[in-house]
Scaffold this motif. Structure first.
Motif, PDB file in Angstrom:
ATOM      1  N   PRO A  57       0.824  -1.216   0.000  1.00 43.99           N
ATOM      2  CA  PRO A  57       0.000   0.000   0.000  1.00 43.99           C
ATOM      3  C   PRO A  57       0.855   1.262   0.000  1.00 43.99           C
ATOM      4  CG  PRO A  57      -0.716  -1.545   1.707  1.00 43.99           C
ATOM      5  CD  PRO A  57       0.607  -2.041   1.201  1.00 43.99           C
ATOM      6  N   ALA A  58       0.307   2.318  -0.584  1.00 44.09           N
ATOM      7  CA  ALA A  58       1.013   3.604  -0.559  1.00 44.09           C
ATOM      8  C   ALA A  58       1.081   4.157   0.860  1.00 44.09           C
ATOM      9  CB  ALA A  58       0.307   4.595  -1.487  1.00 44.09           C
ATOM     10  N   ARG A  59       0.052   3.880   1.643  1.00 47.23           N
ATOM     11  CA  ARG A  59       0.001   4.415   3.004  1.00 47.23           C
ATOM     12  C   ARG A  59       0.880   3.598   3.938  1.00 47.23           C
ATOM     13  NH1 ARG A  59      -2.497   3.656   7.913  1.00 47.23           N
ATOM     14  NH2 ARG A  59      -3.442   1.685   7.206  1.00 47.23           N
ATOM     15  N   ARG A  60       1.708   4.306   4.685  1.00 53.40           N
ATOM     16  CA  ARG A  60       2.538   3.630   5.681  1.00 53.40           C
ATOM     17  C   ARG A  60       1.672   3.204   6.866  1.00 53.40           C
ATOM     18  NH1 ARG A  60       8.375   5.966   7.628  1.00 53.40           N
ATOM     19  NH2 ARG A  60       9.022   4.160   8.898  1.00 53.40           N
ATOM     20  N   PRO A  61       1.919   2.033   7.442  1.00 51.13           N
ATOM     21  CA  PRO A  61       1.134   1.630   8.615  1.00 51.13           C
ATOM     22  C   PRO A  61       1.251   2.662   9.729  1.00 51.13           C
ATOM     23  CG  PRO A  61       2.409  -0.221   7.780  1.00 51.13           C
ATOM     24  CD  PRO A  61       2.891   0.991   7.049  1.00 51.13           C
ATOM     25  N   SER A  62       0.186   2.829  10.477  1.00 52.47           N
ATOM     26  CA  SER A  62       0.208   3.772  11.591  1.00 52.47           C
ATOM     27  C   SER A  62       1.005   3.189  12.759  1.00 52.47           C
ATOM     28  CB  SER A  62      -1.218   4.070  12.050  1.00 52.47           C
ATOM     29  OG  SER A  62      -1.781   2.923  12.679  1.00 52.47           O
ATOM     30  N   PRO A  63       1.497   4.048  13.652  1.00 54.85           N
ATOM     31  CA  PRO A  63       2.218   3.535  14.830  1.00 54.85           C
ATOM     32  C   PRO A  63       1.377   2.541  15.636  1.00 54.85           C
ATOM     33  CG  PRO A  63       2.605   5.882  14.611  1.00 54.85           C
ATOM     34  CD  PRO A  63       1.569   5.528  13.577  1.00 54.85           C
ATOM     35  N   ALA A  64       0.065   2.795  15.744  1.00 58.85           N
ATOM     36  CA  ALA A  64      -0.795   1.872  16.496  1.00 58.85           C
ATOM     37  C   ALA A  64      -0.872   0.512  15.806  1.00 58.85           C
ATOM     38  CB  ALA A  64      -2.193   2.480  16.646  1.00 58.85           C
ATOM     39  N   GLU A  65      -0.959   0.518  14.479  1.00 56.47           N
ATOM     40  CA  GLU A  65      -1.006  -0.745  13.733  1.00 56.47           C
ATOM     41  C   GLU A  65       0.298  -1.523  13.895  1.00 56.47           C
ATOM     42  OE1 GLU A  65      -3.981   0.403  10.018  1.00 56.47           O
ATOM     43  OE2 GLU A  65      -1.870   1.011   9.949  1.00 56.47           O
ATOM     44  N   VAL A  66       1.412  -0.805  13.861  1.00 56.23           N
ATOM     45  CA  VAL A  66       2.714  -1.460  13.999  1.00 56.23           C
ATOM     46  C   VAL A  66       2.865  -2.055  15.400  1.00 56.23           C
ATOM     47  CG1 VAL A  66       5.209  -1.095  14.023  1.00 56.23           C
ATOM     48  CG2 VAL A  66       3.810  -0.024  12.240  1.00 56.23           C
ATOM     49  N   THR A  67       2.469  -1.297  16.408  1.00 60.30           N
ATOM     50  CA  THR A  67       2.570  -1.793  17.785  1.00 60.30           C
ATOM     51  C   THR A  67       1.705  -3.031  17.986  1.00 60.30           C
ATOM     52  OG1 THR A  67       3.058   0.411  18.658  1.00 60.30           O
ATOM     53  CG2 THR A  67       2.191  -1.215  20.206  1.00 60.30           C
ATOM     54  N   ALA A  68       0.484  -3.005  17.444  1.00 65.00           N
ATOM     55  CA  ALA A  68      -0.410  -4.161  17.589  1.00 65.00           C
ATOM     56  C   ALA A  68       0.160  -5.381  16.874  1.00 65.00           C
ATOM     57  CB  ALA A  68      -1.795  -3.817  17.038  1.00 65.00           C
ATOM     58  N   ALA A  69       0.708  -5.180  15.689  1.00 59.88           N
ATOM     59  CA  ALA A  69       1.289  -6.305  14.938  1.00 59.88           C
ATOM     60  C   ALA A  69       2.529  -6.842  15.639  1.00 59.88           C
ATOM     61  CB  ALA A  69       1.628  -5.858  13.519  1.00 59.88           C
ATOM     62  N   ALA A  70       3.353  -5.951  16.191  1.00 61.18           N
ATOM     63  CA  ALA A  70       4.549  -6.389  16.912  1.00 61.18           C
ATOM     64  C   ALA A  70       4.170  -7.160  18.173  1.00 61.18           C
ATOM     65  CB  ALA A  70       5.425  -5.186  17.260  1.00 61.18           C
ATOM     66  N   ALA A  71       3.099  -6.736  18.835  1.00 65.46           N
ATOM     67  CA  ALA A  71       2.636  -7.454  20.031  1.00 65.46           C
ATOM     68  C   ALA A  71       2.133  -8.846  19.663  1.00 65.46           C
ATOM     69  CB  ALA A  71       1.533  -6.650  20.712  1.00 65.46           C
ATOM     70  N   ALA A  72       1.403  -8.943  18.556  1.00 64.61           N
ATOM     71  CA  ALA A  72       0.917 -10.247  18.101  1.00 64.61           C
ATOM     72  C   ALA A  72       2.078 -11.168  17.756  1.00 64.61           C
ATOM     73  CB  ALA A  72      -0.001 -10.067  16.899  1.00 64.61           C
ATOM     74  N   ARG A  73       3.089 -10.598  17.133  1.00 68.05           N
ATOM     75  CA  ARG A  73       4.273 -11.398  16.793  1.00 68.05           C
ATOM     76  C   ARG A  73       4.975 -11.879  18.056  1.00 68.05           C
ATOM     77  NH1 ARG A  73       8.428 -12.506  13.284  1.00 68.05           N
ATOM     78  NH2 ARG A  73      10.532 -12.045  14.012  1.00 68.05           N
ATOM     79  N   GLN A  74       5.062 -11.012  19.048  1.00 70.05           N
ATOM     80  CA  GLN A  74       5.706 -11.393  20.311  1.00 70.05           C
ATOM     81  C   GLN A  74       4.933 -12.527  20.987  1.00 70.05           C
ATOM     82  OE1 GLN A  74       5.611  -8.746  23.931  1.00 70.05           O
ATOM     83  NE2 GLN A  74       7.784  -8.527  23.432  1.00 70.05           N
ATOM     84  N   ARG A  75       3.599 -12.426  20.977  1.00 70.01           N
ATOM     85  CA  ARG A  75       2.787 -13.480  21.600  1.00 70.01           C
ATOM     86  C   ARG A  75       2.943 -14.810  20.872  1.00 70.01           C
ATOM     87  NH1 ARG A  75      -0.989  -9.211  21.798  1.00 70.01           N
ATOM     88  NH2 ARG A  75      -2.047 -10.033  19.933  1.00 70.01           N
ATOM     89  N   ALA A  76       3.171 -14.733  19.553  1.00 74.35           N
ATOM     90  CA  ALA A  76       3.334 -15.958  18.755  1.00 74.35           C
ATOM     91  C   ALA A  76       4.728 -16.552  18.876  1.00 74.35           C
ATOM     92  CB  ALA A  76       3.027 -15.660  17.293  1.00 74.35           C
ATOM     93  N   GLY A  77       5.609 -15.857  19.576  1.00 68.16           N
ATOM     94  CA  GLY A  77       6.948 -16.393  19.793  1.00 68.16           C
ATOM     95  C   GLY A  77       7.960 -16.016  18.726  1.00 68.16           C
ATOM     96  N   GLY A  78       7.652 -15.004  17.935  1.00 65.01           N
ATOM     97  CA  GLY A  78       8.622 -14.547  16.930  1.00 65.01           C
ATOM     98  C   GLY A  78       8.645 -15.446  15.719  1.00 65.01           C
ATOM     99  N   GLY A  79       9.832 -15.843  15.304  1.00 64.56           N
ATOM    100  CA  GLY A  79       9.973 -16.650  14.094  1.00 64.56           C
ATOM    101  C   GLY A  79      10.087 -15.791  12.854  1.00 64.56           C
TER     102      GLY A  79
END
Length: 235
Positions: free
Chosen positions: A39-61
């Protein structure tokens, strides 16, 4: 990068800037992970934080979340702008890890438009079998360049034809030579020999048809083989 979700974007930016010190370009393989429909639009800081938290809960990889991948690509663009470096993007075929139709470079059009104000040159690597789409992007957008690395080693006797299809649209000052040799050292030699043979055959045909002079052919060969890369990468 290991960081709390709220600091993920900052930590990635700092790590990328450190890694880019002394580099001549940065490269993205987002085509392998999420495809090129960025997408042309950069993800918002809130979207990035939520995605990073989900990744952390999933154990990375392996990093596969589109939000984080798109944030990483926009961060790479930002770092390249600051360091005045090109940004390379894998397009087209590669190993079986890529889903081919998602690696069509024409899918990048929205991102390319959004990236234009940064002034960062975007270099589309490989491209095949979408090399005509890559050539169109190089023709349509001032900051897009392209190469045929990896391709000529695979298409064999059709190398001249594929180069001709690329040069139907790509400006001569925007096509770069590359072998994309990997693993065996001989692949660099084979790639270079195949490219020289294919380009020589193509230009020989153009000269025979009266489409260019010997001087024109020599200049085009120098541009594609070396001068375009020297100018783009400041080497």
């Amino acid at each position: 990068v290991t960081a709390p979700p709220g600091d993920w974007a900052r930590a990635v930016r700092e790590a990328l800037a450190d890694a880019a010190a002394g580099a001549v370009a940065l490269k993205s393989v987002v085509a392998y992970r999420a495809g090129l429909a960025v997408p042309a639009r950069r993800p918002s800081p809130a979207e990035v934080t939520a995605a990073a938290a989900a990744r952390q809960r999933a154990g990375g990889g392996r990093l596969t979340d589109p939000v984080l991948l798109h944030e990483l690509l926009h961060t790479a663009l930002e770092v390249c702008a600051g360091l005045r470096l090109p940004l390379q993007l894998h397009t087209g075929f590669g190993d079986p890890d890529v889903t081919l139709h998602r690696a069509d470079p024409s899918l990048l059009a929205d991102f390319v438009r959004a990236a234009e104000p940064s002034g960062v040159p975007l270099v589309l690597l490989h491209g095949y079998p979408y090399h005509r789409q890559a050539a169109w992007l190089a023709q349509a957008f001032p900051l897009v360049y392209t190469d045929l690395g990896l391709t000529t080693s695979y298409v064999g006797p059709r190398a001249a034809a594929v180069l001709g299809e690329m040069l139907e649209l790509a400006p001569f000052g925007k096509l770069l030579f590359s072998t994309d040799g990997y693993g065996l050292p001989e692949l660099h030699l084979v790639g270079a020999a195949q490219f020289r043979h294919g380009l020589g055959t193509l230009l020989g045909g153009w000269r025979a048809d009266g489409a260019c002079t010997a001087a024109d052919a020599d200049r085009l060969a120098r541009l594609v083989a070396a001068d375009n890369a020297r100018r783009l990468y400041a080497i």
